[in-house]
Write an enzyme that holds these catalytic residues in place. Structure first.
Site, PDB file in Angstrom:
ATOM      1  N   CYS A  10       0.813  -1.231   0.000  1.00  0.00           N
ATOM      2  CA  CYS A  10       0.000   0.000   0.000  1.00  0.00           C
ATOM      3  C   CYS A  10       0.841   1.273   0.000  1.00  0.00           C
ATOM      4  CB  CYS A  10      -0.946   0.001   1.194  1.00  0.00           C
ATOM      5  SG  CYS A  10      -2.099  -1.371   1.167  1.00  0.00           S
ATOM      6  N   HIS A  17      -3.441   7.415   2.505  1.00  0.00           N
ATOM      7  CA  HIS A  17      -3.816   6.098   1.995  1.00  0.00           C
ATOM      8  C   HIS A  17      -5.186   5.765   2.578  1.00  0.00           C
ATOM      9  CE1 HIS A  17      -4.000   1.953   1.032  1.00  0.00           C
ATOM     10  NE2 HIS A  17      -3.721   1.515   2.241  1.00  0.00           N
ATOM     11  N   ASN A  58     -10.244   0.009   0.031  1.00  0.00           N
ATOM     12  CA  ASN A  58      -8.778   0.066   0.042  1.00  0.00           C
ATOM     13  C   ASN A  58      -8.261  -0.470  -1.291  1.00  0.00           C
ATOM     14  OD1 ASN A  58      -6.043  -0.250   0.451  1.00  0.00           O
ATOM     15  ND2 ASN A  58      -6.241  -1.206   2.471  1.00  0.00           N
TER      16      ASN A  58
HETATM   17  O1  UT7 Z   1      -3.833  -0.986   3.608  1.00  0.00           O
HETATM   18  C1  UT7 Z   1      -2.992  -1.802   4.337  1.00  0.00           C
HETATM   19  C2  UT7 Z   1      -3.069  -1.498   5.762  1.00  0.00           C
HETATM   20  N1  UT7 Z   1      -4.240  -2.068   6.335  1.00  0.00           N
HETATM   21  C3  UT7 Z   1      -4.902  -1.422   7.276  1.00  0.00           C
HETATM   22  O2  UT7 Z   1      -4.551  -0.323   7.604  1.00  0.00           O
HETATM   23  C4  UT7 Z   1      -6.036  -2.134   7.960  1.00  0.00           C
HETATM   24  C5  UT7 Z   1      -5.904  -1.971   9.439  1.00  0.00           C
HETATM   25  N2  UT7 Z   1      -6.919  -2.632  10.203  1.00  0.00           N
HETATM   26  C6  UT7 Z   1      -8.243  -2.299  10.190  1.00  0.00           C
HETATM   27  O3  UT7 Z   1      -8.619  -1.413   9.434  1.00  0.00           O
HETATM   28  C7  UT7 Z   1      -9.188  -2.940  11.168  1.00  0.00           C
HETATM   29  O4  UT7 Z   1      -8.440  -3.666  12.091  1.00  0.00           O
HETATM   30  C8  UT7 Z   1     -10.224  -3.865  10.498  1.00  0.00           C
HETATM   31  C9  UT7 Z   1     -11.216  -3.029   9.714  1.00  0.00           C
HETATM   32  C10 UT7 Z   1      -9.534  -4.847   9.572  1.00  0.00           C
HETATM   33  C11 UT7 Z   1     -10.999  -4.611  11.580  1.00  0.00           C
HETATM   34  O5  UT7 Z   1     -11.577  -3.717  12.504  1.00  0.00           O
HETATM   35  P1  UT7 Z   1     -11.416  -3.949  14.060  1.00  0.00           P
HETATM   36  O6  UT7 Z   1     -12.167  -2.899  14.729  1.00  0.00           O
HETATM   37  O7  UT7 Z   1      -9.935  -4.044  14.335  1.00  0.00           O
HETATM   38  O8  UT7 Z   1     -12.161  -5.326  14.254  1.00  0.00           O
HETATM   39  P2  UT7 Z   1     -11.606  -6.677  14.862  1.00  0.00           P
HETATM   40  O9  UT7 Z   1     -10.673  -7.340  13.910  1.00  0.00           O
HETATM   41  O10 UT7 Z   1     -11.123  -6.411  16.243  1.00  0.00           O
HETATM   42  O11 UT7 Z   1     -12.943  -7.528  14.928  1.00  0.00           O
HETATM   43  C12 UT7 Z   1     -14.035  -7.159  15.764  1.00  0.00           C
HETATM   44  C13 UT7 Z   1     -15.153  -8.145  15.617  1.00  0.00           C
HETATM   45  C14 UT7 Z   1     -14.715  -9.594  15.688  1.00  0.00           C
HETATM   46  O12 UT7 Z   1     -15.695 -10.314  16.398  1.00  0.00           O
HETATM   47  P3  UT7 Z   1     -15.429 -10.741  17.923  1.00  0.00           P
HETATM   48  O13 UT7 Z   1     -14.191 -11.576  17.877  1.00  0.00           O
HETATM   49  O14 UT7 Z   1     -15.241  -9.451  18.661  1.00  0.00           O
HETATM   50  O15 UT7 Z   1     -16.681 -11.481  18.245  1.00  0.00           O
HETATM   51  C15 UT7 Z   1     -14.695 -10.047  14.263  1.00  0.00           C
HETATM   52  O16 UT7 Z   1     -14.917 -11.424  14.105  1.00  0.00           O
HETATM   53  O17 UT7 Z   1     -15.754  -7.991  14.324  1.00  0.00           O
HETATM   54  C16 UT7 Z   1     -15.845  -9.260  13.677  1.00  0.00           C
HETATM   55  N3  UT7 Z   1     -15.703  -9.056  12.243  1.00  0.00           N
HETATM   56  C17 UT7 Z   1     -16.766  -8.852  11.424  1.00  0.00           C
HETATM   57  N4  UT7 Z   1     -18.094  -8.780  11.659  1.00  0.00           N
HETATM   58  C18 UT7 Z   1     -18.885  -8.525  10.597  1.00  0.00           C
HETATM   59  C19 UT7 Z   1     -14.582  -9.035  11.505  1.00  0.00           C
HETATM   60  N5  UT7 Z   1     -14.869  -8.809  10.218  1.00  0.00           N
HETATM   61  C20 UT7 Z   1     -16.215  -8.696  10.147  1.00  0.00           C
HETATM   62  C21 UT7 Z   1     -17.100  -8.432   9.080  1.00  0.00           C
HETATM   63  N6  UT7 Z   1     -18.419  -8.362   9.359  1.00  0.00           N
HETATM   64  N7  UT7 Z   1     -16.678  -8.245   7.814  1.00  0.00           N
END
Ligand code: UT7
Length: 327
Positions: free
Chosen positions: A119, A254, A284
């Protein structure tokens, strides 16, 4: 009296963008995986993404964006010096996508190569182009970010497949002798930390144990690093140029996650109207996201001649970086 000494700079003379016609909304994604519009919008700011049709490869989309940038600048293809393509989704291992684009554009005198920095690839590309232009190696460089991330997505992994989209953006940089307060790239800062390689990767290549696979991301881990590393890159850019955040007309980040964009904007104390956001409509697009956002801001008249832009990105590697650009 203003300093009238001229120095050679890489000046942006044109920009271009290409987005595939096919749009998938969050509701469309919810038909394929267990997710919801509400979750995606709240956690990322994404509302839709473009997915490429089979003919819309990285080279095809990159050439379309590149052609626009050259047309806006009024540069004939045969006058172009070089093409740098930032991509993690090349059409082939080789020839380089840049060379495929050279043929599509008819840029017969240009050399070209691909650059892999995930990225952050567009910022890395700007940095290399800047050095080539200031050294006098070439007079013009097309820097293109082009990605078909939809082909890397695992539709059994809801934590990643809803986050990415396809597209291409390009800028034409030309060497110009300009005054101190004139246009051009003022600085680029690049960083990497390979010890974090396993929090965001795609297997592909010649390692018997790592056959081509899907994108893998430990999102929470990446998120944890993102705001601080990006703030560091941005502060280094400001310090080197004896500027403060108040001098920045527009932050062009980004577009990975609205929460990360807001976090950096807040650290800089920038009001929302000075931050470019396109993640809601593009998702993204990795190396394409900054040139797409830039083309959007130029189109809207927000990024106008004379304005000072701060670009920043972070991605797989980890790699990250910043660039200061006066239009
Ligand atoms: O471009 C390259 C660089 N990349 C980035 O900068 C991405 C950086 N990371 C992020 O943007 C975020 O971490 C994400 C958007 C990927 C995830 O957001 P988060 O707030 O960190 O969520 P999480 O991974 O902590 O997940 C929270 C909950 C989980 O459920 P539990 O374990 O709390 O029950 C996940 O299973 O959300 C659940 N979850 C979803 N639910 C519905 C994860 N993906 C989904 C989904 N739909 N698509």
């Amino acid at each position: 009296m203003a300093d009238q000494t001229l120095s050679k700079r890489a000046v942006l003379t044109g920009s271009g963008a290409y987005l595939p016609a096919q749009i998938l909304t969050n509701e469309d994604m919810a038909k394929r995986v267990d997710t919801s519009d509400e979750w995606i919008v709240e956690r990322t700011g994404i509302r839709q993404r473009h997915f490429a049709a089979p003919h819309e490869t990285a080279a095809y989309m990159g050439a379309e964006a590149g052609r626009q940038a050259m047309e806006k600048a009024g540069l004939a293809p045969e006058s172009l010096g070089a093409i740098i393509v930032a991509t993690s989704t090349p059409d082939q291992a080789f020839p380089a996508t840049a060379v495929r684009i050279q043929a599509l554009l008819g840029a017969t005198k240009a050399f070209g190569f691909d650059l892999a920095a995930a990225c952050s690839g567009f910022i890395y590309g700007l940095s290399v182009a800047d050095a080539m232009l200031r050294a006098g190696q070439v007079k013009s460089v097309l820097v293109i970010g082009t990605e078909v991330f939809s082909r890397l997505l695992n539709f059994e992994d809801r934590t990643t497949c809803v986050l990415f989209g396809d597209g291409a953006g390009a800028v034409l940089l030309e060497a110009r002798d300009v005054a101190q307060d004139g246009p051009g790239l003022l600085s680029t800062h690049l960083y990497a930390d390979g010890s974090l390689g396993d929090i965001l990767y795609v297997d592909c290549g010649t390692d018997e144990n790592r056959k081509p696979g899907y994108l893998v991301m430990h999102g929470r881990e990446v998120f944890r690093h993102a705001v601080n590393l990006l703030a560091g890159a941005v502060n280094d850019a400001l310090a080197e140029n004896n500027l403060t955040a108040a001098d920045i007309d527009l932050l062009v980040p980004h577009q990975a996650n609205k929460r990360i964009i807001d976090g950096v904007g807040k650290k800089l104390g920038l009001p929302p109207e000075r931050v470019v956001v396109t993640v809601h409509k593009h998702a993204n697009t990795s190396a394409a996201s900054i040139p797409l956002a830039l083309a959007d801001a130029i189109q809207e008249g927000r990024a106008a001649p004379g304005r000072l832009l701060l670009l920043e990105a972070l991605g797989g590697g980890l790699t990250w970086g910043s660039a200061l650009l006066r239009l």
